[in-house]
Scaffold this active site. Structure first.
Site, short mmCIF file in Angstrom:
data_model
loop_
_atom_site.label_atom_id
_atom_site.label_comp_id
_atom_site.label_asym_id
_atom_site.label_seq_id
_atom_site.Cartn_x
_atom_site.Cartn_y
_atom_site.Cartn_z
N HIS A 39 63.62 126.96 93.11
CA HIS A 39 62.33 127.50 92.66
C HIS A 39 62.10 128.92 93.21
CE1 HIS A 39 57.73 127.42 93.10
NE2 HIS A 39 57.97 127.44 91.81
N ARG A 40 61.96 129.87 92.30
CA ARG A 40 61.87 131.30 92.66
C ARG A 40 63.11 131.71 93.47
NH1 ARG A 40 55.47 131.27 94.75
NH2 ARG A 40 54.79 129.70 93.24
N GLU A 66 65.09 129.32 89.21
CA GLU A 66 63.86 129.54 88.44
C GLU A 66 63.28 130.88 88.85
OE1 GLU A 66 59.36 128.94 87.77
OE2 GLU A 66 60.45 129.55 89.57
N ASP A 68 59.99 134.12 87.73
CA ASP A 68 58.72 134.43 87.06
C ASP A 68 58.80 135.87 86.55
OD1 ASP A 68 57.04 132.00 87.98
OD2 ASP A 68 57.89 132.78 89.84
N HIS A 81 56.02 136.60 91.09
CA HIS A 81 55.17 135.45 90.76
C HIS A 81 53.72 135.81 90.51
CE1 HIS A 81 52.59 131.97 91.58
NE2 HIS A 81 53.52 131.31 90.94
N GLU A 149 60.52 131.75 83.67
CA GLU A 149 59.11 131.52 83.35
C GLU A 149 58.43 132.80 82.90
OE1 GLU A 149 56.61 129.59 86.29
OE2 GLU A 149 54.81 130.09 85.13
N LYS A 151 55.28 134.50 82.89
CA LYS A 151 54.09 134.32 83.71
C LYS A 151 52.92 135.12 83.13
CE LYS A 151 53.25 132.14 87.54
NZ LYS A 151 53.40 130.68 87.45
N ASP A 278 61.94 124.48 96.45
CA ASP A 278 62.18 125.66 97.30
C ASP A 278 63.37 125.40 98.23
OD1 ASP A 278 59.83 126.60 96.18
OD2 ASP A 278 58.60 126.23 97.97
O1 G3P Z 1 58.90 125.92 87.73
C1 G3P Z 1 57.69 125.37 88.07
C2 G3P Z 1 56.79 126.28 88.82
O2 G3P Z 1 57.38 127.53 88.99
C3 G3P Z 1 55.45 126.46 88.24
O3 G3P Z 1 54.54 126.98 89.16
O4 G3P Z 1 53.22 128.71 90.22
O5 G3P Z 1 55.48 128.24 91.08
O6 G3P Z 1 55.20 129.42 88.93
P1 G3P Z 1 54.62 128.41 89.88
CA CA Z 2 57.42 129.75 88.30
#
Ligand code: G3P
Ligand code: CA
Length: 290
Positions: A39-40, A66, A68, A81, A149, A151, A278
């Site tokens: 994640h990120r 992943e 943003d 993000h 993503e 965003k 994470d």
């Molecule tokens: O991939 C799921 C997650 O990234 C969604 O929430 O706020 O971390 O972008 P956020």
């Molecule tokens: Ca995200």
């Protein structure tokens, strides 16, 4: 049933299963389910959404990252993000008087001057906010897969078309990438519908947890429904899996953001297809034993 109870009863079983499963896809060329998605990037260990976070995921042998995507004042796609630069860069110091330091109020050249690593730790001082182009190149170098993503699309008219154009220019819309290495996700159903209409072959994921009754209309353009693990249930996952997505296969579920072994096992027992975390090393060890 509460997640902790499920975890307690499934840990032993899944631990045994993990020993019997073929090893990780990177080592054996086999894709395991659920996938583990950093994640990120591996954001527990390196500043989120930087190339360092991608590198860290690669160093851990993690195939999925992943990110943003947002847009600068002069129209460059960048990976960050928040819609503000404040939390993850030194914009406040470098550009005093430019509050509230919104990404869309700064040019790409201005953002390129910012330190996106020191807030996380001195070892990462000087890390930059990557452009999406730089980010794609690094992910490609590592032969990783990308959960991209879009965003805050409401802030950036036309961002879907622009993102797809860049993906195409960078070679990410060929069959190999589209089939196995790319999913575009968003909290905005409108944005995802636009992506699907512009490039129907691209896989898409809707973030959030729509009511079961509403799922069929999202399955017209979404290959995945990606909810927070906290409100997820096995029944909901089954309801999603019962639907056929836009590419003729069952709609999948990637759950977020799971950072401990107990929850990873619990969510896995719900039959999800991916776990977004994470701490991809922690989740992988819990699920697959290494
Ligand atoms: O991939 C799921 C997650 O990234 C969604 O929430 O706020 O971390 O972008 P956020
Ligand atoms: Ca995200």
């Amino acid at each position: 049933m509460h997640a902790r109870v499920i975890a307690a009863t499934t840990t032993a079983v899944l631990g045994t299963v993990a020993l019997l499963l073929p090893v990780h896809d990177a080592r054996a060329g086999i894709t395991l389910r659920p996938s583990v998605i950093a994640h990120r990037g591996a954001s527990a260990y390196a500043p989120e959404n930087t190339l360092d976070a991608v590198d860290k995921a690669a160093a851990l042998g993690v195939r999925w990252v992943e990110n943003d995507v947002q847009r600068t004042k002069d129209g460059e796609l960048v990976v960050i993000h928040d819609d503000s630069l404040r939390r993850t860069t030194d914009a406040e110091e470098v550009f005093p008087g430019r509050a509230p330091w919104k990404v869309r109020d700064f040019t790409a050249a201005e953002i390129a001057r910012l330190d996106a690593g020191s807030w996380f730790g001195s070892a990462y001082a000087g890390a930059r906010v990557p452009t999406l182009k730089e980010y794609l190149e690094r992910v490609e170098q590592h032969h990783q897969k990308l959960l991209l993503e879009i965003k805050n699309p409401e802030l950036y008219p036309g961002v879907e078309q622009q993102t797809l154009e860049l993906l195409n220019n960078e070679g990410w819309l060929d069959r190999r990438h589209r089939t196995n290495r790319l999913i575009v996700q968003s909290f905005s159903a409108d944005s995802l519908r636009t992506v699907h209409e512009l490039e129907p072959a691209v896989k898409t994921g809707l973030l959030g947890m729509p009511a079961v009754a509403d799922l069929p209309r999202f399955a017209v353009f979404a290959d995945l429904i990606n909810p927070s693990y906290a409100s997820l249930s096995p029944a909901y996952v089954s309801a999603v899996h019962a639907l056929t997505g836009p590419h003729g296969t069952p709609v999948k579920v990637f759950a977020w953001t799971v950072d401990d072994a107990v929850t990873a096992l619990a969510v896995s027992a719900y039959d999800v297809d991916g776990v977004i975390t994470d701490k991809p090393d922690v989740v992988r060890r819990a699920l697959y034993g290494y």
